[in-house]
Design a protein around this motif. Structure first.
Motif, PDB file in Angstrom:
ATOM      1  N   HIS A 290       0.832  -1.210   0.000  1.00 18.09           N
ATOM      2  CA  HIS A 290       0.000   0.000   0.000  1.00 18.09           C
ATOM      3  C   HIS A 290       0.861   1.253   0.000  1.00 18.09           C
ATOM      4  O   HIS A 290       1.584   1.521   0.959  1.00 18.09           O
ATOM      5  CB  HIS A 290      -0.944   0.039   1.205  1.00 18.09           C
ATOM      6  CG  HIS A 290      -1.837   1.240   1.185  1.00 18.09           C
ATOM      7  ND1 HIS A 290      -2.807   1.419   0.224  1.00 18.09           N
ATOM      8  CD2 HIS A 290      -1.883   2.351   1.957  1.00 18.09           C
ATOM      9  CE1 HIS A 290      -3.417   2.584   0.424  1.00 18.09           C
ATOM     10  NE2 HIS A 290      -2.868   3.184   1.466  1.00 18.09           N
TER      11      HIS A 290
ATOM     12  N   HIS B 177      -9.057   2.074   1.090  1.00 21.70           N
ATOM     13  CA  HIS B 177      -8.713   2.338   2.489  1.00 21.70           C
ATOM     14  C   HIS B 177      -9.928   1.940   3.323  1.00 21.70           C
ATOM     15  O   HIS B 177     -11.052   2.280   2.956  1.00 21.70           O
ATOM     16  CB  HIS B 177      -8.464   3.830   2.714  1.00 21.70           C
ATOM     17  CG  HIS B 177      -7.265   4.373   1.998  1.00 21.70           C
ATOM     18  ND1 HIS B 177      -7.336   4.917   0.746  1.00 21.70           N
ATOM     19  CD2 HIS B 177      -5.973   4.465   2.383  1.00 21.70           C
ATOM     20  CE1 HIS B 177      -6.124   5.334   0.389  1.00 21.70           C
ATOM     21  NE2 HIS B 177      -5.274   5.070   1.348  1.00 21.70           N
TER      22      HIS B 177
ATOM     23  N   HIS C  93      -5.110  -0.569   5.949  1.00 21.67           N
ATOM     24  CA  HIS C  93      -5.208  -0.089   7.331  1.00 21.67           C
ATOM     25  C   HIS C  93      -6.004  -1.024   8.252  1.00 21.67           C
ATOM     26  O   HIS C  93      -5.433  -1.674   9.095  1.00 21.67           O
ATOM     27  CB  HIS C  93      -5.749   1.344   7.397  1.00 21.67           C
ATOM     28  CG  HIS C  93      -4.875   2.309   6.650  1.00 21.67           C
ATOM     29  ND1 HIS C  93      -3.593   2.579   7.051  1.00 21.67           N
ATOM     30  CD2 HIS C  93      -5.067   3.019   5.507  1.00 21.67           C
ATOM     31  CE1 HIS C  93      -3.045   3.436   6.195  1.00 21.67           C
ATOM     32  NE2 HIS C  93      -3.907   3.708   5.243  1.00 21.67           N
TER      33      HIS C  93
HETATM   34 ZN   LIG Z   1      -3.155   5.238   1.810  1.00 25.62          ZN
END
Ligand SMILES: [Zn+2]
Length: 441
Positions: free
Chosen positions: A72, A221, A258
């Motif tokens: 990422h 995300h 994340h």
């Molecule tokens: Zn990012």
């Protein structure tokens, strides 16, 4: 005597960490590369009489391992690193990054920003990246020119204009990427709606339909901050993970970056849908977003890889530093020093990264038949002597600058710390010139 087989490169005398299913380590090993593939590996003494290589690399005192996979990032943002620090994500994005992007990000910015980022990545051992940004055609072209493997996709942010127009434009750009890089040996394409707080439901769903039709990764995300969690809950009555599940965009081809704010129910959903995760601990720490419950995710057999995020929120693209932070953060946050072993972390940065990108049959470990994405680290240095456990050093002692040479897709990209495929000094000059204009905002 049998005739020797022609080959392109032999890397000899190194300690080979294969990262195969058995975590096999070969001492005094050799790897033979022909075209883009590894055609043999084993003890140098067993291999040396079988091949006639065009190039020999002596890896005595070195560790030879698969190149790192950064799952990422936002490459071109490397020109924004240090522009705005010590802020929470929403302020950092809305008051600094979005306005700077509006004003400065164009093809030229993305060309030099991507090149700058790739120089940093090559110099610290990354051979594959997964990018989300704008002008991705430029990103793909630079990746091919430089010789780095990458997944690219146009970041779709639809909150600031007519949703339909923005989506149609992004779809057009994505189709152009698919056609330009159709036969690329290095670049593949994904569809990448930025998040559920910057994209409307229709875009999230339509993007998934397009991804399914074209068998593409869907990259987003997800559950990054408490604000995102609370806002989505207030607006829709669900957590971000529940919301994306309700609208049907979570499956094994979804890569979620994340995943910090997760309830137990969310983790159950991620497991059931086989969603893949990119863990970005340094960005999460710096923006004070929170701590992703990695140990819990792994216990639930969810694929977790590592990403640096963009270097405006990290502020570097060094995967060895990310590995170090991932290990320590998992331990201190659970008050359990046994969670996330060094070996697990190394696998997250290599074969697990390959897995979440759907490339585990091609990269992520050193095995016969796989692509030759290989890095060589100089272990003959005071901070890496003695060695009781190679994995321990890779996570706790190695610096990115210990990477000496890098081979990607059979091509030597860096040798003895010198990048061979493009002019790094020119890249820094151009990046500095762009940054001078950015500084004026
Ligand atoms: Zn990012």
């Amino acid at each position: 005597m049998n005739q020797k087989e022609e080959s392109d490169i032999i890397i000899k005398n190194g300690v080979i960490l294969t990262i195969n299913d058995y975590d096999e380590i070969i001492y005094d090993g050799a790897i033979v590369v022909k075209k883009d593939k590894i055609i043999d590996l084993g003890k140098y003494s067993d291999i040396k009489n079988r091949y006639k290589p065009k190039k020999e690399i002596n890896a005595k005192g070195c560790v030879v391992m698969p190149g790192l996979v950064n799952t990422h990032t936002h490459l071109a943002m490397s020109i924004f690193k240090g522009l705005a620090d010590d802020l929470p994500l929403d302020k950092w994005l809305s008051e600094h990054i979005f306005p700077a992007e509006e004003k400065f990000v164009d093809e030229e910015f993305c060309h030099w920003g991507t090149k700058l980022a790739l120089a940093e990545m090559i110099l610290s051992g990354t051979t594959t990246f997964c990018d989300m940004y704008f002008f991705e055609k430029e990103t793909g072209r630079v990746a091919e020119e430089v010789g780095v493997r990458g997944v690219i996709g146009e970041g779709i942010v639809s909150k600031f204009g007519n949703e339909n127009d923005i989506f149609e434009n992004k779809l057009k750009l994505t189709k152009e990427l698919l056609s330009e890089f159709e036969n690329s040996s290095l670049v593949s394409i994904a569809i990448e709606p930025h998040s559920c707080y910057t994209c409307g439901k229709e875009i999230l769903v339509k993007s998934k339909e397009f991804a399914k039709k074209n068998n593409l990764l869907y990259i987003i995300h997800l559950a990054e901050t408490k604000k995102e969690f609370d806002d989505i809950k207030n607006e829709f009555g669900f957590s971000p993970v529940e919301y994306l599940d309700k609208i049907g965009v979570l499956n094994e081809k979804t890569l979620a970056a994340h995943c910090v704010w997760l309830s137990d129910k969310d983790i159950k959903i991620l497991k059931e849908r086989k969603v893949n995760i990119s863990h970005c601990p340094e960005s999460n720490m710096k923006l004070a977003s929170g701590i992703s419950p990695i140990a819990k995710l792994l216990k639930n057999s969810i694929n977790v890889s590592l990403g640096t995020d963009g270097s405006a929120s990290n502020n570097n693209l060094n995967m060895f530093s990310e590995m170090n932070c991932a290990a320590k953060l998992a331990k201190v946050s659970t008050l359990d020093s046994t969670v996330l072993s060094a070996k697990e972390i190394v696998r997250m940065a290599t074969i697990e990264g390959a897995k979440v990108l759907g490339m585990e049959n091609e990269i992520g470990s050193l095995e016969i038949g796989k692509k030759s994405d290989i890095i060589i680290l100089d272990f003959n240095q005071p901070h890496l002597v003695p060695v009781y456990d190679y994995y321990s050093h890779l996570v706790y002692s190695v610096c990115g600058s210990d990477v000496k040479s890098s081979i990607i897709n059979g091509k030597i990209i860096m040798e003895k710390r010198k990048i061979l495929t493009f002019d790094v000094k020119e890249t820094m000059r151009k990046a500095n010139a762009i940054a001078k204009k950015v500084k004026t905002i």
